[in-house]
Write a protein that holds these residues in place. Structure first.
Motif, PDB file in Angstrom:
ATOM      1  N   VAL A  89       0.841  -1.197   0.000  1.00 33.13           N
ATOM      2  CA  VAL A  89       0.000   0.000   0.000  1.00 33.13           C
ATOM      3  C   VAL A  89       0.874   1.245   0.000  1.00 33.13           C
ATOM      4  N   ALA A  90       1.908   1.248   0.836  1.00 36.07           N
ATOM      5  CA  ALA A  90       2.774   2.413   0.925  1.00 36.07           C
ATOM      6  C   ALA A  90       3.478   2.669  -0.404  1.00 36.07           C
ATOM      7  N   ALA A  91       4.053   1.618  -0.973  1.00 35.12           N
ATOM      8  CA  ALA A  91       4.813   1.812  -2.206  1.00 35.12           C
ATOM      9  C   ALA A  91       3.917   2.272  -3.342  1.00 35.12           C
ATOM     10  N   SER A  92       2.728   1.690  -3.448  1.00 36.78           N
ATOM     11  CA  SER A  92       1.887   2.053  -4.593  1.00 36.78           C
ATOM     12  C   SER A  92       1.314   3.449  -4.415  1.00 36.78           C
ATOM     13  N   THR A  93       1.267   3.950  -3.178  1.00 44.00           N
ATOM     14  CA  THR A  93       0.777   5.313  -2.981  1.00 44.00           C
ATOM     15  C   THR A  93       1.894   6.324  -3.218  1.00 44.00           C
ATOM     16  N   LEU A  94       3.094   6.030  -2.694  1.00 39.39           N
ATOM     17  CA  LEU A  94       4.195   6.991  -2.806  1.00 39.39           C
ATOM     18  C   LEU A  94       4.881   6.929  -4.166  1.00 39.39           C
ATOM     19  N   VAL A  95       4.847   5.765  -4.797  1.00 37.32           N
ATOM     20  CA  VAL A  95       5.473   5.631  -6.113  1.00 37.32           C
ATOM     21  C   VAL A  95       4.414   5.115  -7.086  1.00 37.32           C
ATOM     22  N   PRO A  96       3.597   6.002  -7.621  1.00 32.95           N
ATOM     23  CA  PRO A  96       2.507   5.528  -8.484  1.00 32.95           C
ATOM     24  C   PRO A  96       3.043   4.716  -9.660  1.00 32.95           C
ATOM     25  N   GLY A  97       2.346   3.660 -10.003  1.00 34.66           N
ATOM     26  CA  GLY A  97       2.729   2.867 -11.157  1.00 34.66           C
ATOM     27  C   GLY A  97       3.753   1.785 -10.873  1.00 34.66           C
ATOM     28  N   VAL A  98       4.196   1.671  -9.616  1.00 31.93           N
ATOM     29  CA  VAL A  98       5.220   0.674  -9.295  1.00 31.93           C
ATOM     30  C   VAL A  98       4.718  -0.733  -9.621  1.00 31.93           C
ATOM     31  N   GLN A  99       5.581  -1.563 -10.202  1.00 27.72           N
ATOM     32  CA  GLN A  99       5.165  -2.918 -10.574  1.00 27.72           C
ATOM     33  C   GLN A  99       5.879  -3.993  -9.757  1.00 27.72           C
ATOM     34  N   THR A 100       7.037  -3.633  -9.188  1.00 29.29           N
ATOM     35  CA  THR A 100       7.779  -4.618  -8.402  1.00 29.29           C
ATOM     36  C   THR A 100       8.346  -3.946  -7.155  1.00 29.29           C
ATOM     37  N   ILE A 101       8.148  -4.563  -6.016  1.00 26.20           N
ATOM     38  CA  ILE A 101       8.714  -4.035  -4.775  1.00 26.20           C
ATOM     39  C   ILE A 101       9.694  -5.060  -4.213  1.00 26.20           C
ATOM     40  N   LEU A 102      10.938  -4.623  -4.029  1.00 27.67           N
ATOM     41  CA  LEU A 102      11.909  -5.466  -3.339  1.00 27.67           C
ATOM     42  C   LEU A 102      11.994  -4.910  -1.930  1.00 27.67           C
ATOM     43  N   GLU A 103      11.756  -5.759  -0.951  1.00 34.26           N
ATOM     44  CA  GLU A 103      11.713  -5.252   0.419  1.00 34.26           C
ATOM     45  C   GLU A 103      12.615  -6.117   1.266  1.00 34.26           C
ATOM     46  N   ILE A 104      13.629  -5.511   1.859  1.00 36.27           N
ATOM     47  CA  ILE A 104      14.498  -6.289   2.736  1.00 36.27           C
ATOM     48  C   ILE A 104      14.576  -5.594   4.081  1.00 36.27           C
ATOM     49  N   GLY A 105      14.104  -6.288   5.086  1.00 40.54           N
ATOM     50  CA  GLY A 105      14.105  -5.725   6.425  1.00 40.54           C
ATOM     51  C   GLY A 105      15.140  -6.407   7.283  1.00 40.54           C
ATOM     52  N   GLY A 106      14.914  -6.380   8.572  1.00 37.44           N
ATOM     53  CA  GLY A 106      15.878  -6.924   9.506  1.00 37.44           C
ATOM     54  C   GLY A 106      15.995  -8.433   9.398  1.00 37.44           C
ATOM     55  N   GLN A 107      14.864  -9.107   9.379  1.00 36.23           N
ATOM     56  CA  GLN A 107      14.905 -10.569   9.369  1.00 36.23           C
ATOM     57  C   GLN A 107      14.211 -11.198   8.192  1.00 36.23           C
ATOM     58  N   ASP A 108      13.471 -10.393   7.451  1.00 34.64           N
ATOM     59  CA  ASP A 108      12.821 -11.038   6.321  1.00 34.64           C
ATOM     60  C   ASP A 108      12.972 -10.216   5.065  1.00 34.64           C
ATOM     61  N   SER A 109      12.889 -10.947   3.966  1.00 35.64           N
ATOM     62  CA  SER A 109      12.952 -10.277   2.688  1.00 35.64           C
ATOM     63  C   SER A 109      11.736 -10.718   1.911  1.00 35.64           C
ATOM     64  N   LYS A 110      11.180  -9.814   1.170  1.00 41.18           N
ATOM     65  CA  LYS A 110      10.012 -10.168   0.381  1.00 41.18           C
ATOM     66  C   LYS A 110      10.047  -9.486  -0.962  1.00 41.18           C
ATOM     67  N   ILE A 111       9.293 -10.060  -1.875  1.00 40.29           N
ATOM     68  CA  ILE A 111       9.095  -9.425  -3.177  1.00 40.29           C
ATOM     69  C   ILE A 111       7.595  -9.311  -3.358  1.00 40.29           C
ATOM     70  N   ILE A 112       7.155  -8.165  -3.823  1.00 43.28           N
ATOM     71  CA  ILE A 112       5.728  -7.972  -4.047  1.00 43.28           C
ATOM     72  C   ILE A 112       5.537  -7.537  -5.489  1.00 43.28           C
ATOM     73  N   ILE A 113       4.660  -8.229  -6.177  1.00 43.79           N
ATOM     74  CA  ILE A 113       4.393  -7.905  -7.577  1.00 43.79           C
ATOM     75  C   ILE A 113       3.039  -7.201  -7.658  1.00 43.79           C
ATOM     76  N   LEU A 114       3.042  -6.015  -8.242  1.00 44.58           N
ATOM     77  CA  LEU A 114       1.785  -5.291  -8.431  1.00 44.58           C
ATOM     78  C   LEU A 114       1.523  -5.128  -9.920  1.00 44.58           C
ATOM     79  N   ARG A 115       0.265  -5.211 -10.278  1.00 43.58           N
ATOM     80  CA  ARG A 115      -0.113  -4.898 -11.654  1.00 43.58           C
ATOM     81  C   ARG A 115      -1.357  -4.019 -11.575  1.00 43.58           C
ATOM     82  N   ASN A 116      -1.307  -2.870 -12.238  1.00 48.29           N
ATOM     83  CA  ASN A 116      -2.411  -1.915 -12.202  1.00 48.29           C
ATOM     84  C   ASN A 116      -2.765  -1.529 -10.768  1.00 48.29           C
TER      85      ASN A 116
END
Lengths: 325, 360
Positions: A89-116
């Protein structure tokens, strides 16, 4: 000033943001959790109260992160959300049109794919945390360099060394070996970044279609070496948004705004929570062979929440149900 | 002879009904618990899958209650389960347990093979009685499955959190209590009444199909009560295999008409998976295709860690998911699984489906 409070209690950091009604982030606080989520949260609330004007009205509170239930109970949250949804939600609001989110935190890493603008797929590290922030942190400490300088040093590398990055412990021993062979520090650090990116793309990112724009967020996004390694591996430009390290909290605030849009009053317990005495305890229920570990949260000595039991014997006894997933 | 068998969801109700009806003394192992898993995982090979570890634990706990004979299913084909009965028996022998082993292999040609195994256990009963016993057990399996289906429908719609589960527990007792085939109709009536008392309200719910390896599908301890968790998240679930369907497919060779069968699932699998890969791999792919076509919002695949057939299916799912537009989530379980990680992934997956459908 009226606005929304977003709280992200993670394994390594506890972040709070205050977002005004127009969606602008007015205050952002990044603290180390240090294994004491309640204390970190209270400290965060105290600092936030100091920075915000006296007439501030909190219209909604959202919590996220691995400590979301705990934080939700303590702060009085209107919405308790998992970190994947919050980050998306944060990425798609702050970076409109984002299609891929790479997220690496302290203990976990995730990838989120958005379309439209809608999350269509995600993955999270499953079996181990090799390549996440805690590991980089430890290596920086071992090499006696501030974690903030890690990325800049890595960028000075000309010939990155190949490091075995599958497992955090083996990566460390491989790094020590390479140091002893005489490679320069920047080359080893850059090699480590490349190894971690390789590991990330082969595990978390496997089978996912990574399309631009790509956003890189989470605490590790501060590391310019990791960003460059991602750009080289993907052959794409990688954006690091402002507030990259508190995106979970931003998402929680946005979700709180969404939740409260229909009206109603917030369940926020007020900034005074910082002075209340909360205690987390627990016990092993011996009622059946499952031996569930039940967690108990007390406020001024009174039990306000319990969870962890499979059967609902304890968690169901308080009428506290919305978080007992 | 005191007969025991592994737990797989509510299978014990059906099995003990059949055996007790035929005058066999039955020892039902305590429900699978952390202790069961600890016992099993300690003595099982590390890379054996979760079902083996839990079965082993079940047998060890049943032995404490006096069981001396194991009744277990066998199998054939690339999935390792086929020799689990023997492996588990050998491990138990090494540990000093004295167990007799009766393996019910799926009949290759004729139901007679199965009947003769049951006859061995039941000894003195006549053929006619054996057939009636099997029928009795099977009827109970059907009733339990129907009850589970109802619960999966009611849970996301209930007004009072937990009321479905309370009713479910009571209704289950009614089915268990029936000791003779002639008691079943009344028991069924009472079950209907109990379940009708759950107050629900019509609300938009998500529909999710659960596919995967049968043991993890059926055993709530193995899958962290997945169906209940999803129900509480506002999701109506359907499971691709229910016990009665499996019995009909594998032990009765499809004798009972009008039931969903693995054949349909396997026929739906091409072009994504054209042939048998062992276990329920092909069914997993086929059922996912069917759920997609039936308009389900998503599919969750469940598998025990190191399950080869399901890994094959898992690698097929991304393409299927893109082409048919159905989101899928894979959950792997073993004795190292953590609950917090599961909860986060489930919530995120359900959020994904809800936002896609617009029912936040």
């Amino acid at each position: 000033m009226k606005g929304y409070l977003g709280i992200d209690v993670g394994s390594v950091s506890t972040n709070l943001v205050f977002m005004d009604e127009n969606g602008k982030i007015r205050e952002a606080i990044y603290l180390r959790t240090r294994g004491q989520p309640i204390f970190a949260l209270q400290e965060g609330l105290r600092q936030l109260a100091e920075r915000l004007p006296a007439n501030t009205i909190v219209r909604g509170v959202g919590t996220t992160g691995s400590g979301r239930f705990l934080a939700g109970i303590i702060a009085g949250a209107d919405v308790v959300k998992n970190e994947i949804t919050s980050h998306a939600v944060a990425a798609s609001t702050l970076v409109p049109g984002v299609q891929t989110i790479l997220e690496i935190g302290g203990q976990d890493s995730k990838i989120i794919i958005l379309r439209n603008g809608v999350v269509t797929d995600f993955a999270m590290n499953t079996v181990c945390a090799a390549g996440t922030g805690s590991f980089l942190d430890q290596q920086a400490a071992r090499l006696n360099i501030p974690i903030e300088d890690f990325g800049e040093l890595a960028l000075k590398s000309t010939v990155p060394v190949r490091i075995a990055g599958r497992c955090a412990v083996f990566a460390e021993s491989d790094m020590i070996h390479k140091q002893q062979m005489g490679y320069s520090l920047p080359d080893i650090l850059a090699g480590l970044c490349e190894a971690l990116v390789r590991n990330y793309l082969n595990n978390v990112g496997k089978g996912k279609e990574i399309l631009p724009p790509v956003v890189f967020q989470g605490g590790v996004a501060a590391n310019a070496g990791m960003r460059r390694a991602f750009e080289q591996a993907l052959g794409l430009e990688v954006h690091v948004p402002p507030h990259y390290n508190v995106m979970g909290a931003v998402g929680a605030a946005l979700l709180a705004r969404e939740k409260m849009a229909g009206g109603g009053t917030s369940r926020f317990r007020g900034f005074g929570v910082a002075k209340t005495r909360f205690k987390a305890g627990g016990f092993e229920c011996e009622n059946c062979p499952n031996l569930c570990e039940v967690v108990e949260i007390t406020r001024e000595g009174e039990v306000i929440a319990r969870w962890g039991d499979r059967c609902g014997r304890w968690s169901g006894s308080l009428g506290y149900q919305e978080n007992a997933v | 002879m005191k007969v025991t068998f592994p737990h797989m969801g509510h299978m014990w109700i059906c099995l003990s009904a059949m055996l007790e009806y035929l005058g066999v003394e039955v020892v039902v192992p305590p429900p699978s618990s952390k202790r069961t898993l600890t016992l099993g995982a300690r003595h099982a090979p590390e890379f054996a899958c979760l079902p083996l570890k839990l079965n082993l634990g079940n047998f060890m706990e049943a032995s404490e209650l006096g069981a001396d004979t194991i009744l277990m299913a066998g199998g054939c084909g690339p999935c390792r389960f086929g020799y689990y009965a023997q492996v588990e028996h050998a491990i138990l022998e090494d540990l000093g347990y004295k167990y007799r082993l009766v393996v019910m292999e799926p009949p290759q040609k004729h139901v007679g093979e199965l009947l003769s195994k049951i006859k061995y256990i039941t000894g003195h009963s006549s053929w006619w009685e054996v057939v009636r016993g099997i029928r009795f057990g099977y009827q109970k399996a059907r009733m339990v499955d129907e009850l589970e289906r109802q619960a999966n429908y009611l849970r996301p719609r209930e007004i009072h959190r937990g009321s479905t589960d309370k009713a479910f527990k009571r209704a289950l007792q009614e089915i268990i209590a029936a000791k003779h085939p002639r008691d079943l109709p009344q028991a069924g009536e009472r079950v209907r009444k109990i379940m009708a008392q759950v107050v629900i309200k019509p609300r938009p719910v998500l529909r999710v199909g659960i596919v995967g390896e049968i043991f993890t599908l059926l055993e709530p301890f193995a899958n962290y009560d997945l169906e209940r968790r999803l129900g509480y998240l506002g999701v109506e679930t359907d499971r691709s295999i229910y016990l009665s369907e499996w019995i009909n497919d594998h032990l009765f060779l499809g004798l009972v008409r009008g039931l969903r069968s693995r054949k349909e699932a396997c026929q739906a699998a091409p072009p994504y998976l054209n042939h048998f890969v062992g276990g329920h791999g092909q069914e997993t792919v086929g059922s996912t295709v069917m759920y997609a076509k039936q308009g389900y919002d998503g599919v969750i695949q469940l598998l025990p860690f190191t399950c080869m057939p399901e890994i094959v299916a898992h690698s097929v799912l991304p393409r299927l998911s893109t082409e048919l537009g159905i989101p899928t989530l894979t959950i792997t379980v073993d004795e190292q699984s953590g609950e917090a990680g599961l909860v986060t992934r489930l919530e995120a997956f359900i959020d994904l489906l809800a936002r896609k459908k617009g029912v936040v």
